[in-house]
Design a protein around this motif. Structure first.
Motif, PDB file in Angstrom:
ATOM      1  N   ARG A  82       0.810  -1.216   0.000  1.00  0.00           N
ATOM      2  CA  ARG A  82       0.000   0.000   0.000  1.00  0.00           C
ATOM      3  C   ARG A  82       0.840   1.262   0.000  1.00  0.00           C
ATOM      4  O   ARG A  82       0.331   2.334  -0.265  1.00  0.00           O
ATOM      5  CB  ARG A  82      -0.921   0.025   1.227  1.00  0.00           C
ATOM      6  N   ALA A  83       2.129   1.148   0.326  1.00  0.00           N
ATOM      7  CA  ALA A  83       2.933   2.352   0.515  1.00  0.00           C
ATOM      8  C   ALA A  83       3.611   2.823  -0.764  1.00  0.00           C
ATOM      9  O   ALA A  83       4.111   3.934  -0.827  1.00  0.00           O
ATOM     10  CB  ALA A  83       3.994   2.121   1.590  1.00  0.00           C
ATOM     11  N   GLY A  84       3.664   1.984  -1.766  1.00  0.00           N
ATOM     12  CA  GLY A  84       4.345   2.358  -3.004  1.00  0.00           C
ATOM     13  C   GLY A  84       3.933   1.447  -4.127  1.00  0.00           C
ATOM     14  O   GLY A  84       3.096   0.550  -3.960  1.00  0.00           O
ATOM     15  N   LEU A  85       4.527   1.650  -5.290  1.00  0.00           N
ATOM     16  CA  LEU A  85       4.162   0.883  -6.482  1.00  0.00           C
ATOM     17  C   LEU A  85       5.204  -0.158  -6.860  1.00  0.00           C
ATOM     18  O   LEU A  85       5.094  -0.781  -7.910  1.00  0.00           O
ATOM     19  CB  LEU A  85       3.920   1.843  -7.660  1.00  0.00           C
ATOM     20  N   TRP A  86       6.226  -0.338  -6.014  1.00  0.00           N
ATOM     21  CA  TRP A  86       7.177  -1.412  -6.291  1.00  0.00           C
ATOM     22  C   TRP A  86       6.464  -2.760  -6.232  1.00  0.00           C
ATOM     23  O   TRP A  86       5.567  -2.971  -5.419  1.00  0.00           O
ATOM     24  CB  TRP A  86       8.340  -1.377  -5.296  1.00  0.00           C
ATOM     25  N   TRP A  87       6.913  -3.680  -7.054  1.00  0.00           N
ATOM     26  CA  TRP A  87       6.292  -4.996  -7.147  1.00  0.00           C
ATOM     27  C   TRP A  87       6.602  -5.857  -5.927  1.00  0.00           C
ATOM     28  O   TRP A  87       7.448  -5.540  -5.112  1.00  0.00           O
ATOM     29  CB  TRP A  87       6.771  -5.704  -8.421  1.00  0.00           C
ATOM     30  N   GLY A  94      18.111 -11.226  -4.593  1.00  0.00           N
ATOM     31  CA  GLY A  94      19.197 -10.253  -4.554  1.00  0.00           C
ATOM     32  C   GLY A  94      18.755  -8.855  -4.192  1.00  0.00           C
ATOM     33  O   GLY A  94      17.824  -8.632  -3.414  1.00  0.00           O
ATOM     34  N   ALA A  95      19.437  -7.869  -4.798  1.00  0.00           N
ATOM     35  CA  ALA A  95      19.165  -6.471  -4.482  1.00  0.00           C
ATOM     36  C   ALA A  95      17.744  -6.077  -4.860  1.00  0.00           C
ATOM     37  O   ALA A  95      17.141  -5.221  -4.197  1.00  0.00           O
ATOM     38  CB  ALA A  95      20.173  -5.574  -5.203  1.00  0.00           C
ATOM     39  N   GLU A  96      17.202  -6.703  -5.903  1.00  0.00           N
ATOM     40  CA  GLU A  96      15.838  -6.386  -6.310  1.00  0.00           C
ATOM     41  C   GLU A  96      14.855  -6.719  -5.190  1.00  0.00           C
ATOM     42  O   GLU A  96      13.930  -5.941  -4.906  1.00  0.00           O
ATOM     43  CB  GLU A  96      15.470  -7.167  -7.569  1.00  0.00           C
ATOM     44  N   GLN A  97      15.052  -7.842  -4.537  1.00  0.00           N
ATOM     45  CA  GLN A  97      14.170  -8.222  -3.435  1.00  0.00           C
ATOM     46  C   GLN A  97      14.260  -7.228  -2.284  1.00  0.00           C
ATOM     47  O   GLN A  97      13.253  -6.731  -1.780  1.00  0.00           O
ATOM     48  CB  GLN A  97      14.539  -9.621  -2.936  1.00  0.00           C
ATOM     49  N   ARG A  98      15.483  -6.918  -1.869  1.00  0.00           N
ATOM     50  CA  ARG A  98      15.668  -6.022  -0.739  1.00  0.00           C
ATOM     51  C   ARG A  98      15.149  -4.625  -1.045  1.00  0.00           C
ATOM     52  O   ARG A  98      14.485  -3.995  -0.215  1.00  0.00           O
ATOM     53  CB  ARG A  98      17.147  -5.959  -0.345  1.00  0.00           C
ATOM     54  N   GLU A 102      12.062  -2.935   1.060  1.00  0.00           N
ATOM     55  CA  GLU A 102      12.352  -1.820   1.962  1.00  0.00           C
ATOM     56  C   GLU A 102      11.800  -0.501   1.443  1.00  0.00           C
ATOM     57  O   GLU A 102      11.533   0.406   2.225  1.00  0.00           O
ATOM     58  CB  GLU A 102      13.859  -1.754   2.219  1.00  0.00           C
ATOM     59  N   SER A 103      11.612  -0.386   0.131  1.00  0.00           N
ATOM     60  CA  SER A 103      10.936   0.794  -0.407  1.00  0.00           C
ATOM     61  C   SER A 103       9.500   0.863   0.086  1.00  0.00           C
ATOM     62  O   SER A 103       8.942   1.952   0.275  1.00  0.00           O
ATOM     63  CB  SER A 103      10.940   0.758  -1.947  1.00  0.00           C
ATOM     64  N   GLU A 104       8.917  -0.298   0.320  1.00  0.00           N
ATOM     65  CA  GLU A 104       7.546  -0.381   0.808  1.00  0.00           C
ATOM     66  C   GLU A 104       7.475  -0.252   2.321  1.00  0.00           C
ATOM     67  O   GLU A 104       6.894   0.700   2.852  1.00  0.00           O
ATOM     68  CB  GLU A 104       6.947  -1.730   0.363  1.00  0.00           C
ATOM     69  N   VAL A 105       8.070  -1.207   3.047  1.00  0.00           N
ATOM     70  CA  VAL A 105       7.784  -1.314   4.483  1.00  0.00           C
ATOM     71  C   VAL A 105       8.606  -0.363   5.342  1.00  0.00           C
ATOM     72  O   VAL A 105       8.230  -0.113   6.492  1.00  0.00           O
ATOM     73  CB  VAL A 105       7.977  -2.755   4.999  1.00  0.00           C
ATOM     74  N   ASP A 246      15.790   9.982   0.098  1.00  0.00           N
ATOM     75  CA  ASP A 246      15.966   9.220  -1.141  1.00  0.00           C
ATOM     76  C   ASP A 246      17.431   8.904  -1.417  1.00  0.00           C
ATOM     77  O   ASP A 246      17.782   7.780  -1.780  1.00  0.00           O
ATOM     78  CB  ASP A 246      15.387   9.993  -2.325  1.00  0.00           C
ATOM     79  N   SER A 247      18.288   9.890  -1.251  1.00  0.00           N
ATOM     80  CA  SER A 247      19.695   9.685  -1.605  1.00  0.00           C
ATOM     81  C   SER A 247      20.376   8.698  -0.672  1.00  0.00           C
ATOM     82  O   SER A 247      21.124   7.822  -1.113  1.00  0.00           O
ATOM     83  CB  SER A 247      20.443  11.024  -1.606  1.00  0.00           C
TER      84      SER A 247
END
Length: 280
Positions: A82-87, A94-98, A102-105, A246-247
């Motif tokens: 609910r917090a973002g549009l990442w899948w 790998g890095a895609e999972q993390r 973390e972008s969401e939760v 963000d940075s």
């Protein structure tokens, strides 16, 4: 919510009290707790009778941070996003999972909770560490007990700081550097001195003092409070908070990826026991 839920919710007149409820694990935040917190904040936002929210932790500690080792750690399970549009992160690697998770939760939810158009007061006792800091920092006011302590020791993992990197905005930059470079605990009194905490009270008075402050704030007009909160948040963003989050989130994930390549895992091989042993 049920007494055995990871988050408890109650409303007393104009104040909603949201309580993290994993005291046996010092309120370490697994995903179940994080999403339950999200639902509780939405509930408070939607209730016209609620004017102020209190965020607290059950038991001896506010929160020891993210769950990195309890029997109910659920970092790889799917949850409704609910917090973002990442899948969905749970079927990635790998890095895609993390990064997706973390972008969401972490970053996404904390950023959104900060924008709740009702004042939020943190009631902090005992440990407020790493991920616990993120929850306290998104609150508008912090009342701490005399035995409360604050720390972000994740530099021991080779990581520059927690995902919601508000350090240089909640304390002076040189204090933030010492805080990170040493990983040492900051007392409630010191946190008050540097402006991170609004009030320090005896542990026995924490709940009453927090409720009194929340009720005092709740006497103000709802729209006035919402606009005042928005005004101060906008000023922080003009001082670089939004872009800074963000940075540094990117640097945080560079550190995870570096650890994954050069050590046992994305946390640099530091589990709960290793982090405790490394503490002064």
């Amino acid at each position: 919510m049920a007494p055995d839920a990871t988050v408890l919710y109650e409303r007393r007149a104009p104040v909603a009290r949201i309580t993290m409820n994993r005291p046996e694990y010092r309120n370490a935040q697994n995903s179940a707790m994080t999403y339950a917190l999200d639902r509780a904040f939405y509930r408070a936002a939607d209730d016209d009778e609620v004017k102020v929210v209190v965020l607290a932790g059950a038991g001896e500690h506010f929160s020891a941070g993210h769950d990195i080792g309890t029997p109910h750690r659920d970092a790889h399970l799917p949850f409704e996003r609910r917090a973002g549009l990442w899948w969905d992160h749970s079927d990635k690697a790998g890095a895609e999972q993390r990064y997706a998770r973390e972008s969401e939760v972490y970053l996404g939810m904390c950023r959104r909770w900060r924008e709740l158009p009702k004042p939020v007061v943190a009631s902090v006792q005992g440990a407020c560490v790493a991920g616990g800091l993120m929850l306290a920092w998104v609150c508008d006011l912090i009342v701490a007990s005399e035995d409360a302590f604050f720390a972000d020791p994740v530099v021991r993992m080779g990581i520059p700081g927690v995902e919601y990197f508000a350090h240089p905005w909640v304390m002076p930059p040189r204090v933030a550097k010492e805080f990170l470079y040493t990983g040492d605990r900051m007392t409630a009194r010191r946190a008050y001195e540097v402006g991170m905490v609004n009030r320090v009270v005896p542990r026995t008075e924490l709940a009453v003092a927090t409720a009194a402050l929340a009720e005092r704030v709740a006497r103000m007009p709802r729209m006035g409070l919402a606009l005042a909160k928005r005004a101060v948040n906008q000023a922080e963003d003009l001082q670089g908070l939004h872009a800074g989050l963000d940075s540094v989130f990117g640097l945080h994930h560079l550190a995870h990826a570096h650890n994954a390549e050069t050590s046992a895992d994305p946390l640099g091989g530091m589990d709960v026991r290793a982090m405790k042993d490394a503490a002064p």
